[in-house]
Design a protein around this motif. Sequence first.
Motif, PDB file in Angstrom:
ATOM      1  N   LEU A  64     -11.571   9.554   5.376  1.00 26.55           N
ATOM      2  CA  LEU A  64     -11.658   8.775   6.821  1.00 26.55           C
ATOM      3  C   LEU A  64     -10.080   8.760   7.227  1.00 26.55           C
ATOM      4  CD1 LEU A  64     -13.443   5.584   5.286  1.00 26.55           C
ATOM      5  CD2 LEU A  64     -14.480   7.400   6.698  1.00 26.55           C
ATOM      6  N   LEU A  65      -8.881   8.822   6.576  1.00 26.79           N
ATOM      7  CA  LEU A  65      -7.801   8.764   7.002  1.00 26.79           C
ATOM      8  C   LEU A  65      -7.545   9.510   8.313  1.00 26.79           C
ATOM      9  CD1 LEU A  65      -5.472   8.467   3.979  1.00 26.79           C
ATOM     10  CD2 LEU A  65      -5.498   6.874   6.039  1.00 26.79           C
ATOM     11  N   PRO A  66      -7.920  10.907   8.584  1.00 27.97           N
ATOM     12  CA  PRO A  66      -7.324  11.583   9.642  1.00 27.97           C
ATOM     13  C   PRO A  66      -7.492  11.326  10.960  1.00 27.97           C
ATOM     14  CG  PRO A  66      -8.492  13.131   7.994  1.00 27.97           C
ATOM     15  CD  PRO A  66      -8.726  11.514   7.504  1.00 27.97           C
ATOM     16  N   GLU A  67      -8.424  10.213  11.162  1.00 27.78           N
ATOM     17  CA  GLU A  67      -8.503   9.761  12.808  1.00 27.78           C
ATOM     18  C   GLU A  67      -7.932   8.372  12.950  1.00 27.78           C
ATOM     19  OE1 GLU A  67     -12.528   7.667  13.575  1.00 27.78           O
ATOM     20  OE2 GLU A  67     -13.021   8.764  11.648  1.00 27.78           O
ATOM     21  N   TYR A  68      -6.950   7.916  12.193  1.00 26.68           N
ATOM     22  CA  TYR A  68      -6.301   6.535  12.328  1.00 26.68           C
ATOM     23  C   TYR A  68      -4.785   6.867  12.496  1.00 26.68           C
ATOM     24  CZ  TYR A  68     -10.707   4.569  11.084  1.00 26.68           C
ATOM     25  OH  TYR A  68     -12.049   4.486  11.072  1.00 26.68           O
ATOM     26  N   ASP A  69      -4.571   5.944  13.131  1.00 29.12           N
ATOM     27  CA  ASP A  69      -2.881   5.869  13.529  1.00 29.12           C
ATOM     28  C   ASP A  69      -2.065   4.706  12.451  1.00 29.12           C
ATOM     29  OD1 ASP A  69      -3.089   7.207  16.339  1.00 29.12           O
ATOM     30  OD2 ASP A  69      -4.567   5.622  16.613  1.00 29.12           O
ATOM     31  N   GLY A  70      -2.769   4.033  12.016  1.00 29.87           N
ATOM     32  CA  GLY A  70      -2.195   2.994  10.947  1.00 29.87           C
ATOM     33  C   GLY A  70      -3.194   2.598  10.065  1.00 29.87           C
ATOM     34  N   ILE A  72      -3.900  -0.568   6.970  1.00 29.70           N
ATOM     35  CA  ILE A  72      -3.833  -1.760   6.182  1.00 29.70           C
ATOM     36  C   ILE A  72      -4.024  -1.658   4.851  1.00 29.70           C
ATOM     37  CG2 ILE A  72      -4.057  -4.250   6.119  1.00 29.70           C
ATOM     38  CD1 ILE A  72      -5.001  -4.175   9.187  1.00 29.70           C
ATOM     39  N   THR A  73      -3.108  -1.979   3.972  1.00 31.07           N
ATOM     40  CA  THR A  73      -3.379  -2.110   2.354  1.00 31.07           C
ATOM     41  C   THR A  73      -3.185  -3.389   1.872  1.00 31.07           C
ATOM     42  OG1 THR A  73      -1.089  -1.349   2.002  1.00 31.07           O
ATOM     43  CG2 THR A  73      -2.781   0.498   2.227  1.00 31.07           C
ATOM     44  N   SER A  74      -3.644  -3.609   0.676  1.00 29.32           N
ATOM     45  CA  SER A  74      -3.557  -4.831  -0.106  1.00 29.32           C
ATOM     46  C   SER A  74      -3.812  -4.309  -1.734  1.00 29.32           C
ATOM     47  CB  SER A  74      -4.453  -5.785   0.425  1.00 29.32           C
ATOM     48  OG  SER A  74      -3.860  -7.338  -0.236  1.00 29.32           O
ATOM     49  N   TRP A  75      -3.914  -5.488  -2.465  1.00 28.24           N
ATOM     50  CA  TRP A  75      -4.122  -5.176  -3.961  1.00 28.24           C
ATOM     51  C   TRP A  75      -5.122  -4.282  -4.234  1.00 28.24           C
ATOM     52  CZ3 TRP A  75      -3.414 -10.620  -2.059  1.00 28.24           C
ATOM     53  CH2 TRP A  75      -2.217 -10.793  -2.374  1.00 28.24           C
ATOM     54  N   GLY A  76      -4.809  -3.127  -4.929  1.00 29.54           N
ATOM     55  CA  GLY A  76      -5.814  -2.135  -5.378  1.00 29.54           C
ATOM     56  C   GLY A  76      -6.234  -1.221  -4.394  1.00 29.54           C
ATOM     57  N   SER A  77      -5.510  -1.213  -3.176  1.00 31.61           N
ATOM     58  CA  SER A  77      -5.484   0.015  -2.399  1.00 31.61           C
ATOM     59  C   SER A  77      -4.768   1.161  -2.852  1.00 31.61           C
ATOM     60  CB  SER A  77      -4.818  -0.236  -1.153  1.00 31.61           C
ATOM     61  OG  SER A  77      -5.488  -1.109  -0.206  1.00 31.61           O
ATOM     62  N   PRO A  78      -5.219   2.561  -2.490  1.00 35.01           N
ATOM     63  CA  PRO A  78      -4.552   3.641  -3.166  1.00 35.01           C
ATOM     64  C   PRO A  78      -3.197   3.739  -2.771  1.00 35.01           C
ATOM     65  CG  PRO A  78      -6.091   4.045  -1.265  1.00 35.01           C
ATOM     66  CD  PRO A  78      -6.172   2.975  -1.544  1.00 35.01           C
ATOM     67  N   VAL A  79      -2.370   4.545  -3.613  1.00 39.45           N
ATOM     68  CA  VAL A  79      -1.035   4.720  -3.258  1.00 39.45           C
ATOM     69  C   VAL A  79      -0.944   5.998  -2.034  1.00 39.45           C
ATOM     70  CG1 VAL A  79       1.197   5.478  -4.106  1.00 39.45           C
ATOM     71  CG2 VAL A  79      -0.257   4.273  -5.636  1.00 39.45           C
ATOM     72  N   CYS A  80      -0.257   5.431  -1.280  1.00 37.69           N
ATOM     73  CA  CYS A  80      -0.063   6.253  -0.106  1.00 37.69           C
ATOM     74  C   CYS A  80       1.192   7.480  -0.559  1.00 37.69           C
ATOM     75  CB  CYS A  80       0.395   5.580   1.434  1.00 37.69           C
ATOM     76  SG  CYS A  80      -0.785   4.525   1.572  1.00 37.69           S
ATOM     77  N   THR A  81       0.741   8.256  -0.953  1.00 39.92           N
ATOM     78  CA  THR A  81       1.654   9.390  -1.532  1.00 39.92           C
ATOM     79  C   THR A  81       1.789  10.473  -0.231  1.00 39.92           C
ATOM     80  OG1 THR A  81      -0.274  10.701  -2.185  1.00 39.92           O
ATOM     81  CG2 THR A  81       0.969   9.469  -3.873  1.00 39.92           C
ATOM     82  N   ALA A  82       2.945  11.259  -0.399  1.00 49.94           N
ATOM     83  CA  ALA A  82       3.017  12.259   0.533  1.00 49.94           C
ATOM     84  C   ALA A  82       1.877  13.077   0.830  1.00 49.94           C
ATOM     85  CB  ALA A  82       4.169  13.111   0.259  1.00 49.94           C
ATOM     86  N   GLU A  83       1.207  13.394  -0.568  1.00 55.06           N
ATOM     87  CA  GLU A  83      -0.063  14.313  -0.325  1.00 55.06           C
ATOM     88  C   GLU A  83      -1.250  13.669   0.297  1.00 55.06           C
ATOM     89  OE1 GLU A  83      -3.005  16.303  -3.772  1.00 55.06           O
ATOM     90  OE2 GLU A  83      -1.415  15.054  -4.520  1.00 55.06           O
ATOM     91  N   ALA A  86      -0.382  13.560   4.186  1.00 55.76           N
ATOM     92  CA  ALA A  86      -0.441  14.704   4.875  1.00 55.76           C
ATOM     93  C   ALA A  86      -1.979  15.004   5.315  1.00 55.76           C
ATOM     94  CB  ALA A  86      -0.077  15.857   3.889  1.00 55.76           C
ATOM     95  N   ARG A  87      -2.978  14.294   4.829  1.00 55.71           N
ATOM     96  CA  ARG A  87      -4.340  14.510   5.648  1.00 55.71           C
ATOM     97  C   ARG A  87      -4.483  13.751   6.542  1.00 55.71           C
ATOM     98  NH1 ARG A  87      -8.227  15.555   1.293  1.00 55.71           N
ATOM     99  NH2 ARG A  87      -7.353  16.085  -0.812  1.00 55.71           N
ATOM    100  N   ALA A  88      -3.553  12.936   7.017  1.00 53.59           N
ATOM    101  CA  ALA A  88      -3.462  11.778   8.227  1.00 53.59           C
ATOM    102  C   ALA A  88      -2.467  12.131   9.278  1.00 53.59           C
ATOM    103  CB  ALA A  88      -3.618  10.526   7.818  1.00 53.59           C
ATOM    104  N   PRO A  89      -2.715  13.364   9.863  1.00 56.58           N
ATOM    105  CA  PRO A  89      -1.693  13.689  11.046  1.00 56.58           C
ATOM    106  C   PRO A  89      -1.444  12.843  11.888  1.00 56.58           C
ATOM    107  CG  PRO A  89      -3.751  14.823  11.288  1.00 56.58           C
ATOM    108  CD  PRO A  89      -4.084  14.160   9.892  1.00 56.58           C
TER     109      PRO A  89
END
Length: 357
Positions: A64-70, A72-83, A86-89
């Motif tokens: 889902l990530l590639p089409e978003y500009d921002g 929102i995360t919270s408890w239990g969200s995935p870690v936003c690693t560089a890898e 990279a899927r979200a230009p």
Amino acid sequence: MKSSPEKRPASPPPHKKILFMNGNSRLVRALWSAECDEKAARYGFEVAIPARDRDLPAEIWPRLLPEYDGVITSWGSPVCTAELLARAPRLAIVGHAAGSAAAVTDDSTYRTAVRVVTANPVMAETLSEWCVMMLLIAQRRLTQYAKFHPGERCDWTKNAGFPDLGKLAIGLWGMGDITRALLKKLSVFRTGGILVFSEHADSGEIRAAGAEKASCFDELLRRSDLLVCLAGMTPRNCRKLDAARLALLKDGSTVINPGRARLIDNEALFREVRSGRLSAILDVFEEEPLPPDSPWYALPGAILTPHSGAGCGRERYVPYILDRFHCFFSGRELSNCIDAARFRTMTQEQCGREPAQ
């Protein structure tokens, strides 16, 4: 006669796509409110909330990530690693609708151009209120004479047997958002002095906040009558308050921990409280919920709360994040942004779950 200048229409808010990247539908519904809808509309944000009605697995987010500009995360969200990033230009900012950004970022996150903000300043306000309450309860030794439950009676022989706050030194371990919020609240009280130990804040900042910087951790302990543990849970701080350092505290001192359980050697603290030399007020525990047969429940010198210190105000987390997003996408300076240096001082516990309700 000069004609009045023609008013230019206000520029429309930036249209940006935001993803609420959390798969816990119950948590998402608890954090999202009508105020969030109103702010998203006002700021021109198109917000997707995939887990509004049902829980979702973690593996859907990279798709889902590639089409978003921002996001929102919270408890239990995935870690936003560089890898992952990279899927979200298009992705430019991560807003964590909770406390420590260490729950959803790692070192590699800060090697990207993506900005990171959290709702920790909002959480800090509510947790600092809990700290003020517990400092006063400890100072007044309220549990020794007050009536709390049906059938109890006040003990009129002990109702004045507590020290004046002006004679007690308050020690604060750590200088993050919570300590800063707490120092503002404590400025209205007359205390016997406020001492802060931090390896990151300089003495000028601490002095400007109305406190004195301790030269070392041991000095903080020796001088404090009421100690509040608010340091980040880093490897350096893990169980730093051990048996030897607890022994440095004055007889009759109170240890207050709304931060992280593993800052303290809790077995050593238990022995000190059981002996009657120290008291403890704890909101966090190494095992949560605390088991019904925990020996902590039997100690008269302990006050326990169920990880609820920052339990109110959660409806303000996402609106705060949306405000930060609007500031960023409007090109204004983004205050309180997390960078790599600040990240390294933050709590590193990857609890991966929501605190107790």
